[in-house]
Design a protein around this motif. Structure first.
Motif, PDB file in Angstrom:
ATOM      1  N   UNK A  75       0.831  -1.212   0.000  1.00  0.00           N
ATOM      2  CA  UNK A  75       0.000   0.000   0.000  1.00  0.00           C
ATOM      3  C   UNK A  75       0.862   1.256   0.000  1.00  0.00           C
ATOM      4  N   UNK A  76       1.879   1.262   0.851  1.00  0.00           N
ATOM      5  CA  UNK A  76       2.748   2.442   0.924  1.00  0.00           C
ATOM      6  C   UNK A  76       3.532   2.625  -0.375  1.00  0.00           C
ATOM      7  N   UNK A  77       3.998   1.532  -0.948  1.00  0.00           N
ATOM      8  CA  UNK A  77       4.810   1.635  -2.160  1.00  0.00           C
ATOM      9  C   UNK A  77       3.999   2.152  -3.340  1.00  0.00           C
ATOM     10  N   UNK A  78       2.734   1.740  -3.473  1.00  0.00           N
ATOM     11  CA  UNK A  78       1.910   2.249  -4.575  1.00  0.00           C
ATOM     12  C   UNK A  78       1.771   3.762  -4.465  1.00  0.00           C
ATOM     13  N   UNK A  79       1.459   4.251  -3.271  1.00  0.00           N
ATOM     14  CA  UNK A  79       1.303   5.703  -3.079  1.00  0.00           C
ATOM     15  C   UNK A  79       2.619   6.423  -3.360  1.00  0.00           C
ATOM     16  N   UNK A  80       3.733   5.855  -2.874  1.00  0.00           N
ATOM     17  CA  UNK A  80       5.025   6.504  -3.071  1.00  0.00           C
ATOM     18  C   UNK A  80       5.446   6.499  -4.538  1.00  0.00           C
ATOM     19  N   UNK A  81       5.258   5.375  -5.211  1.00  0.00           N
ATOM     20  CA  UNK A  81       5.691   5.258  -6.606  1.00  0.00           C
ATOM     21  C   UNK A  81       4.885   6.148  -7.537  1.00  0.00           C
ATOM     22  N   UNK A  82       3.626   6.389  -7.194  1.00  0.00           N
ATOM     23  CA  UNK A  82       2.792   7.226  -8.053  1.00  0.00           C
ATOM     24  C   UNK A  82       3.086   8.712  -7.893  1.00  0.00           C
ATOM     25  N   UNK A  83       3.759   9.068  -6.829  1.00  0.00           N
ATOM     26  CA  UNK A  83       4.046  10.478  -6.570  1.00  0.00           C
ATOM     27  C   UNK A  83       5.424  10.886  -7.046  1.00  0.00           C
ATOM     28  N   UNK A  84       5.797  12.094  -6.701  1.00  0.00           N
ATOM     29  CA  UNK A  84       7.079  12.640  -7.139  1.00  0.00           C
ATOM     30  C   UNK A  84       7.978  12.986  -5.966  1.00  0.00           C
ATOM     31  N   UNK A  85       7.643  12.486  -4.774  1.00  0.00           N
ATOM     32  CA  UNK A  85       8.433  12.783  -3.584  1.00  0.00           C
ATOM     33  C   UNK A  85       9.412  11.645  -3.334  1.00  0.00           C
ATOM     34  N   UNK A  86      10.709  11.842  -3.612  1.00  0.00           N
ATOM     35  CA  UNK A  86      11.677  10.752  -3.439  1.00  0.00           C
ATOM     36  C   UNK A  86      11.805  10.294  -1.992  1.00  0.00           C
ATOM     37  N   UNK A  87      11.506  11.198  -1.039  1.00  0.00           N
ATOM     38  CA  UNK A  87      11.613  10.824   0.368  1.00  0.00           C
ATOM     39  C   UNK A  87      10.622   9.724   0.716  1.00  0.00           C
ATOM     40  N   UNK A  88       9.453   9.743   0.108  1.00  0.00           N
ATOM     41  CA  UNK A  88       8.471   8.690   0.374  1.00  0.00           C
ATOM     42  C   UNK A  88       8.986   7.327  -0.104  1.00  0.00           C
ATOM     43  N   UNK A  89       9.566   7.314  -1.298  1.00  0.00           N
ATOM     44  CA  UNK A  89      10.115   6.058  -1.806  1.00  0.00           C
ATOM     45  C   UNK A  89      11.245   5.574  -0.909  1.00  0.00           C
ATOM     46  N   UNK A  90      12.072   6.509  -0.430  1.00  0.00           N
ATOM     47  CA  UNK A  90      13.173   6.126   0.446  1.00  0.00           C
ATOM     48  C   UNK A  90      12.656   5.511   1.745  1.00  0.00           C
ATOM     49  N   UNK A  91      11.533   6.003   2.256  1.00  0.00           N
ATOM     50  CA  UNK A  91      10.966   5.438   3.475  1.00  0.00           C
ATOM     51  C   UNK A  91      10.503   4.002   3.258  1.00  0.00           C
ATOM     52  N   UNK A  92       9.889   3.761   2.120  1.00  0.00           N
ATOM     53  CA  UNK A  92       9.453   2.395   1.819  1.00  0.00           C
ATOM     54  C   UNK A  92      10.670   1.492   1.617  1.00  0.00           C
ATOM     55  N   UNK A  93      11.664   2.006   0.923  1.00  0.00           N
ATOM     56  CA  UNK A  93      12.875   1.213   0.693  1.00  0.00           C
ATOM     57  C   UNK A  93      13.564   0.867   2.009  1.00  0.00           C
ATOM     58  N   UNK A  94      13.577   1.808   2.936  1.00  0.00           N
ATOM     59  CA  UNK A  94      14.186   1.541   4.240  1.00  0.00           C
ATOM     60  C   UNK A  94      13.443   0.422   4.964  1.00  0.00           C
ATOM     61  N   UNK A  95      12.117   0.426   4.839  1.00  0.00           N
ATOM     62  CA  UNK A  95      11.323  -0.638   5.473  1.00  0.00           C
ATOM     63  C   UNK A  95      11.638  -1.993   4.859  1.00  0.00           C
ATOM     64  N   UNK A  96      11.814  -2.037   3.541  1.00  0.00           N
ATOM     65  CA  UNK A  96      12.131  -3.299   2.864  1.00  0.00           C
ATOM     66  C   UNK A  96      13.531  -3.767   3.233  1.00  0.00           C
ATOM     67  N   UNK A  97      14.466  -2.852   3.316  1.00  0.00           N
ATOM     68  CA  UNK A  97      15.830  -3.230   3.691  1.00  0.00           C
ATOM     69  C   UNK A  97      15.877  -3.782   5.108  1.00  0.00           C
ATOM     70  N   UNK A  98      15.035  -3.230   5.985  1.00  0.00           N
ATOM     71  CA  UNK A  98      14.998  -3.713   7.364  1.00  0.00           C
ATOM     72  C   UNK A  98      14.356  -5.090   7.462  1.00  0.00           C
ATOM     73  N   UNK A  99      13.418  -5.360   6.576  1.00  0.00           N
ATOM     74  CA  UNK A  99      12.718  -6.656   6.563  1.00  0.00           C
ATOM     75  C   UNK A  99      12.630  -7.128   5.116  1.00  0.00           C
ATOM     76  N   UNK A 100      13.697  -7.735   4.588  1.00  0.00           N
ATOM     77  CA  UNK A 100      13.750  -8.078   3.157  1.00  0.00           C
ATOM     78  C   UNK A 100      12.628  -8.986   2.673  1.00  0.00           C
ATOM     79  N   UNK A 101      12.027  -9.769   3.577  1.00  0.00           N
ATOM     80  CA  UNK A 101      10.941 -10.643   3.125  1.00  0.00           C
ATOM     81  C   UNK A 101       9.718  -9.866   2.657  1.00  0.00           C
ATOM     82  N   UNK A 102       9.656  -8.558   2.978  1.00  0.00           N
ATOM     83  CA  UNK A 102       8.533  -7.743   2.503  1.00  0.00           C
ATOM     84  C   UNK A 102       8.754  -7.241   1.080  1.00  0.00           C
ATOM     85  N   UNK A 103       9.883  -7.623   0.463  1.00  0.00           N
ATOM     86  CA  UNK A 103      10.148  -7.203  -0.917  1.00  0.00           C
ATOM     87  C   UNK A 103       9.035  -7.656  -1.848  1.00  0.00           C
TER      88      UNK A 103
END
Length: 426
Positions: A75-103
């Motif tokens: 849900x978070x990634x769809x909202x982030x990817x559709x927008x133009x705010x790189x900080x949002x994508x970075x937040x989702x990426x940080x969550x995935x890096x912390x828990x790689x199984x959510x990739x």
């Protein structure tokens, strides 16, 4: 219009929960394309609620990321990817890096997002120093069935086996026949998953021969990959050779289920009497035997009133017994329970229109035209079979993606989707 926090929070929760349902639905035997599209429309409605809510919607998505689950990442990634705010994508990426199984949720979001919304965002993934993000970038291109060029060929030699395996799989999915020499080399990989996907893709790309024997070996020696190997091997072997190999498979007691599935994959109606016997004598295989019969003949066991209630003495999946350590879910939970008597009567009345040695899918001999019809009308497992058959018939065409958003698959004829499934800009 005022924002009601509780409603926005509910949109985030429901989008994540419904994604979990659709993650299972894409390979479920009781979901058709229409069913998938309806479920996906419900997911999209909640995503739209988050879009409309703006910053409040994003705040709920960020809060959901704390749960470290794939649905919330989606849900978070769809909202982030559709927008133009790189900080949002970075937040989702940080969550995935912390828990790689959510990739998985992140990759699904990349597949969900319309190609024109992705822009150059996938390029950053493909050019990352991290094998995790390069793998996600290749997966993103693969689910949209787009060729990511040099990034794919480079990944085939990457020292990271998970990245290499995803690249090997993508080569077959995206019809990269120019990579066949690389695939042949990777079949000798020390990593069994890489060896499997190299052989699997080579088969889809028209390179058979020793690739068949490699997958046959995997089918009986590697439980996680064996079922996938069977899905390809029995589709390329001539009926007589398929029969010989099924006899070999029957010698392995641990492959009883794979043998029943293999009869359906082979498409040969000669095995239907044996499948009916399994329904009568082997309760734990009865439902999957019914599914194999349906895959060959096209008969809908539930709609044709050929099912029965679960036998009173049958127990599958986790039980309520405290001493029972088996917590595995029932793999056939969503399949109807076949009634052998009526099914035998149905077969006696209909067997004359089926010819032993001819391969059938959902009641008709296999052809490109019929496979496309199954993509439109079959359930998700039948659609997966049709997509594989088409790819094997047309090694120069990408494997049709039955997991794409249902409403997107319905936007045009399947024939057109096969030619141009849509792709993000890398």
């Amino acid at each position: 219009m005022p924002i009601i926090a509780s409603i926005v929070s509910q949109h985030a929760e429901e989008a994540a929960f419904l994604w979990l349902l659709r993650d299972a639905a894409v390979s479920a035997p009781h979901y058709s394309l229409a069913d998938l599209a309806e479920l996906d429309s419900r997911v999209e409605a909640h995503i739209e609620g988050l879009r409309v809510a703006g910053d409040a919607g994003w705040s709920c998505c960020v809060e959901g990321l704390q749960q470290e689950e794939s649905g919330e990442v989606f849900a978070a990634a769809v909202i982030a990817l559709e927008g133009e705010d790189p900080w949002r994508i970075e937040q989702v990426c940080a969550a995935v890096e912390a828990t790689p199984e959510t990739a998985r949720g992140f990759i699904s979001a990349l597949g969900w997002t319309a190609p024109d919304k992705l822009g150059g965002k996938v390029a950053g993934l493909l050019e990352s120093d991290s094998p995790l993000w390069r793998r996600i970038g290749i997966a993103a291109c693969a689910v949209h069935r787009v060729d990511c060029g040099k990034h794919l060929s480079q990944a085939l030699d990457d020292p990271d086996p998970t990245l290499r395996a995803r690249a090997l799989r993508a080569a077959g999915e995206t019809a990269r026949r120019d990579l066949l020499p690389d695939l042949r080399g990777q079949m000798r990989s020390e990593d069994p998953t890489c060896g499997f996907w190299a052989a699997w893709s080579a088969m889809l790309l028209g390179d058979r021969g020793e690739r068949v024997s490699a997958l046959q070996s995997i089918a009986v020696s590697d439980p996680p990959l064996g079922p996938r190997a069977i899905q390809v091997v029995l589709r390329v072997l001539p009926p007589a050779d398929a029969g010989d190999w099924l006899k070999v498979l029957a010698q392995y007691p641990e492959c009883r289920r794979e043998l029943v599935v293999g009869c359906g994959v082979s498409g040969n109606p000669a095995y239907i009497p044996w499948l009916i016997t399994r329904m009568e004598k082997t309760p734990d295989l009865a439902r999957v035997a019914g599914e194999s019969l349906s895959l060959i003949t096209g008969v809908d066991i539930a709609d044709e009133d050929l099912e029965q209630d679960v036998p009173d003495d049958f127990e599958a999946g986790p039980t309520e017994h405290p001493e029972d350590e088996d917590v595995a879910l029932d793999p056939d939970e969503d399949l109807p329970w076949p009634n052998p008597g009526p099914i035998k009567a149905w077969w006696d009345a209909n067997s004359a229109r089926f010819h032993a040695g001819t391969r059938y899918l959902s009641g008709e001999p296999i052809s490109e035209a019929h496979c496309r019809r199954v993509l439109e009308t079959g359930n998700q497992r039948q659609r997966k079979a049709a997509a594989l058959e088409l790819a094997l018939l047309r090694p120069d065409a990408p494997l049709f993606e039955i997991r794409a958003p249902g409403f997107r698959q319905q936007q045009g004829p399947v024939q057109e989707a096969m030619k141009h499934p849509g792709a993000p800009e890398a």
